[in-house]
Design an enzyme around this catalytic site. Structure first.
Site, PDB file in Angstrom:
ATOM      1  N   HIS A  70       0.839  -1.208   0.000  1.00  0.00           N
ATOM      2  CA  HIS A  70       0.000   0.000   0.000  1.00  0.00           C
ATOM      3  C   HIS A  70       0.868   1.249   0.000  1.00  0.00           C
ATOM      4  O   HIS A  70       1.973   1.258   0.568  1.00  0.00           O
ATOM      5  CB  HIS A  70      -0.996  -0.006   1.166  1.00  0.00           C
ATOM      6  CG  HIS A  70      -0.396   0.091   2.529  1.00  0.00           C
ATOM      7  ND1 HIS A  70      -0.027   1.300   3.101  1.00  0.00           N
ATOM      8  CD2 HIS A  70      -0.122  -0.850   3.464  1.00  0.00           C
ATOM      9  CE1 HIS A  70       0.446   1.088   4.310  1.00  0.00           C
ATOM     10  NE2 HIS A  70       0.409  -0.211   4.560  1.00  0.00           N
ATOM     11  N   ASP A  72      -0.351   4.451   0.921  1.00  0.00           N
ATOM     12  CA  ASP A  72      -0.796   5.511   1.830  1.00  0.00           C
ATOM     13  C   ASP A  72      -0.142   5.349   3.193  1.00  0.00           C
ATOM     14  O   ASP A  72       0.394   4.294   3.533  1.00  0.00           O
ATOM     15  CB  ASP A  72      -2.323   5.524   1.971  1.00  0.00           C
ATOM     16  CG  ASP A  72      -2.883   4.229   2.547  1.00  0.00           C
ATOM     17  OD1 ASP A  72      -2.361   3.149   2.197  1.00  0.00           O
ATOM     18  OD2 ASP A  72      -3.843   4.291   3.330  1.00  0.00           O
ATOM     19  N   ASP A 100       6.035   1.674   7.383  1.00  0.00           N
ATOM     20  CA  ASP A 100       4.696   1.243   6.961  1.00  0.00           C
ATOM     21  C   ASP A 100       4.224   2.056   5.778  1.00  0.00           C
ATOM     22  O   ASP A 100       3.546   3.058   5.935  1.00  0.00           O
ATOM     23  CB  ASP A 100       3.734   1.364   8.146  1.00  0.00           C
ATOM     24  CG  ASP A 100       2.431   0.635   7.929  1.00  0.00           C
ATOM     25  OD1 ASP A 100       2.324  -0.128   6.964  1.00  0.00           O
ATOM     26  OD2 ASP A 100       1.511   0.826   8.735  1.00  0.00           O
ATOM     27  N   GLU A 130      -5.208   1.885   2.540  1.00  0.00           N
ATOM     28  CA  GLU A 130      -5.088   0.733   3.435  1.00  0.00           C
ATOM     29  C   GLU A 130      -5.255   1.136   4.896  1.00  0.00           C
ATOM     30  O   GLU A 130      -5.685   0.329   5.719  1.00  0.00           O
ATOM     31  CB  GLU A 130      -3.725   0.052   3.234  1.00  0.00           C
ATOM     32  CG  GLU A 130      -3.577  -1.298   3.916  1.00  0.00           C
ATOM     33  CD  GLU A 130      -3.080  -1.228   5.354  1.00  0.00           C
ATOM     34  OE1 GLU A 130      -3.149  -2.246   6.064  1.00  0.00           O
ATOM     35  OE2 GLU A 130      -2.609  -0.140   5.777  1.00  0.00           O
ATOM     36  N   GLU A 131      -4.890   2.384   5.225  1.00  0.00           N
ATOM     37  CA  GLU A 131      -4.849   2.818   6.625  1.00  0.00           C
ATOM     38  C   GLU A 131      -6.185   3.331   7.162  1.00  0.00           C
ATOM     39  O   GLU A 131      -6.240   3.882   8.253  1.00  0.00           O
ATOM     40  CB  GLU A 131      -3.780   3.914   6.799  1.00  0.00           C
ATOM     41  CG  GLU A 131      -2.362   3.491   6.447  1.00  0.00           C
ATOM     42  CD  GLU A 131      -1.747   2.515   7.437  1.00  0.00           C
ATOM     43  OE1 GLU A 131      -2.478   2.074   8.354  1.00  0.00           O
ATOM     44  OE2 GLU A 131      -0.562   2.199   7.304  1.00  0.00           O
ATOM     45  N   GLU A 159       4.347  -5.817   3.862  1.00  0.00           N
ATOM     46  CA  GLU A 159       4.187  -5.222   5.186  1.00  0.00           C
ATOM     47  C   GLU A 159       5.461  -5.418   6.008  1.00  0.00           C
ATOM     48  O   GLU A 159       6.178  -6.407   5.843  1.00  0.00           O
ATOM     49  CB  GLU A 159       3.007  -5.869   5.921  1.00  0.00           C
ATOM     50  CG  GLU A 159       1.647  -5.455   5.417  1.00  0.00           C
ATOM     51  CD  GLU A 159       1.211  -4.085   5.927  1.00  0.00           C
ATOM     52  OE1 GLU A 159       1.974  -3.450   6.699  1.00  0.00           O
ATOM     53  OE2 GLU A 159       0.111  -3.642   5.551  1.00  0.00           O
ATOM     54  N   HIS A 333       3.498   3.594  12.326  1.00  0.00           N
ATOM     55  CA  HIS A 333       2.655   4.685  12.827  1.00  0.00           C
ATOM     56  C   HIS A 333       3.336   5.478  13.952  1.00  0.00           C
ATOM     57  O   HIS A 333       2.763   6.437  14.459  1.00  0.00           O
ATOM     58  CB  HIS A 333       1.288   4.197  13.324  1.00  0.00           C
ATOM     59  CG  HIS A 333       0.509   3.432  12.301  1.00  0.00           C
ATOM     60  ND1 HIS A 333      -0.760   2.946  12.545  1.00  0.00           N
ATOM     61  CD2 HIS A 333       0.805   3.081  11.027  1.00  0.00           C
ATOM     62  CE1 HIS A 333      -1.202   2.317  11.472  1.00  0.00           C
ATOM     63  NE2 HIS A 333      -0.262   2.386  10.536  1.00  0.00           N
TER      64      HIS A 333
END
Length: 358
Positions: A70, A72, A100, A130-131, A159, A333
């Protein structure tokens, strides 16, 4: 915006795509850059769906692998632009998205344009949203619009996994546990019934709950059940008549949605329960021939994935899938998000070796 130079190192590509902010709902500039960078290569067919970019080979190989990531990120918090840092003598690239999961995406982009004759056909997917809520997920949208693009014998999601192979993933369920009371003036509390006080047994059951470890196809998944939010109260002088506790249950991939719901309802017998969201996990899939070849090629000892990832989407389609990417998932994150430079290089070497084996 300068074009992406995919002839650069994976580390430099990571830096470049991290420095193009792509918080969920704002992926278009990065998607545009990726589309431009992978277009024009004779061995790749490029398809776009919203801000999801697909590039695939059509070489007539006997087997096909899907490799996805992903594009984003969660919101930026003074952690861009990226910068180089050294901790205990180890080189890191610091900044939002480095873990991430743009380091994984960078490796994929470099290999996508360089591997014109891979030993298997490859479908590369770089997707948006995705988030955020799963109904916005670009991979899910692509599956609805172009299910044919998901044809494959094995899938890899980039990931963060510390450069190790993490098979499958846990499922996740969210439930609202509600208690009811009777409003009254707090000066005459005996007239009412306090809904917040009635929530005490719910919290007690959560405190007493012991996470279970469940072996699935040789990997041991650790479950967990926790309160993640509690709401209640009317005013500073009113006995509350409602209280709501949100519970998140992470369950092993051996359970389906119905089994996971039964566990939660058993734990909270006697309470009003509303299941508001559930996503089943993915079994390891390591018994597939391609999975075994991949694990052997990268020299990994597979581990379980405790969090939910989009490998579950592939698993639901009957495609065995694993997580394999640079970065410590504990730093996803995090405001101090950073990826070891050595892990980016190692993941590139691992994927390149496997995809070009004779």
């Amino acid at each position: 915006m300068p074009p992406l130079d995919l002839s650069a190192s994976s580390v430099e590509i990571t830096r470049a795509i991290c420095d193009i902010p792509s918080v969920s709902d704002d992926e278009t500039p990065l998607a545009d850059a990726i589309e431009a960078a992978v277009s024009g290569h004779a061995h790749l067919e490029v398809i776009r769906d919203g801000d999801t970019i697909v590039a695939r080979t059509n070489l007539g190989r006997a087997r096909r692998v899907v490799i996805a990531g992903h594009i984003d990120t969660v919101p930026i918090n003074d952690n861009l632009p990226t910068r180089d840092i050294v901790i205990d003598g180890e080189d890191f690239l610091w900044g939002r998205g480095t873990v991430d999961m743009k380091a994984g995406v960078a490796v994929q982009l470099k290999l996508a344009v360089e591997l014109s004759e891979p030993s298997v056909d490859i479908t590369w997917m770089w997707y948006d949203h995705e988030e955020v809520d799963s109904d916005l997920n670009g991979l899910g949208r692509l599956a609805r619009h172009r299910p044919d693009l998901f044809a494959g014998d094995f899938a890899i999601l980039g990931e963060p996994s510390n450069g190790e192979v993490e098979g499958g993933c846990n499922g996740t369920l969210r439930a609202l546990i509600r208690t009811a009371g009777v409003r009254a003036h707090s000066a005459r509390s005996w007239i009412g019934e306090n809904a917040i006080h009635k929530a005490a047994p719910v919290l007690a059951r959560l405190a007493e709950y012991r996470a279970r470890e469940i072996e699935v196809e040789g990997l041991v998944y650790r479950e967990g059940m926790n309160a993640v939010r509690i709401t209640g109260g009317v005013a500073g002088n009113v006995i509350p008549d409602e209280c709501e506790i949100e519970v998140n249950y992470r369950f092993a991939p051996s359970r389906d949605a119905a089994a996971a719901e039964r566990v939660v309802r058993d734990v909270f017998t006697g309470f009003d329960i509303d299941i508001v969201d559930v996503a089943v996990g993915a079994r390891p899939g390591l018994d597939a021939a391609l999975a075994q070849e991949f694990v052997a090629a990268v020299g990994a000892t597979p581990k379980p994935k405790y969090g939910w990832t989009d490998v579950a989407r592939f698993s639901a389609l009957g495609i065995p899938a694993v997580n394999y990417g640079p970065g410590d998932p504990h730093l996803a994150h995090h405001d101090e998000e950073r990826v070891p430079v050595a892990q980016i290089d190692a993941v590139e070497r691992g994927l390149r070796s496997w995809l070009t084996r004779s």
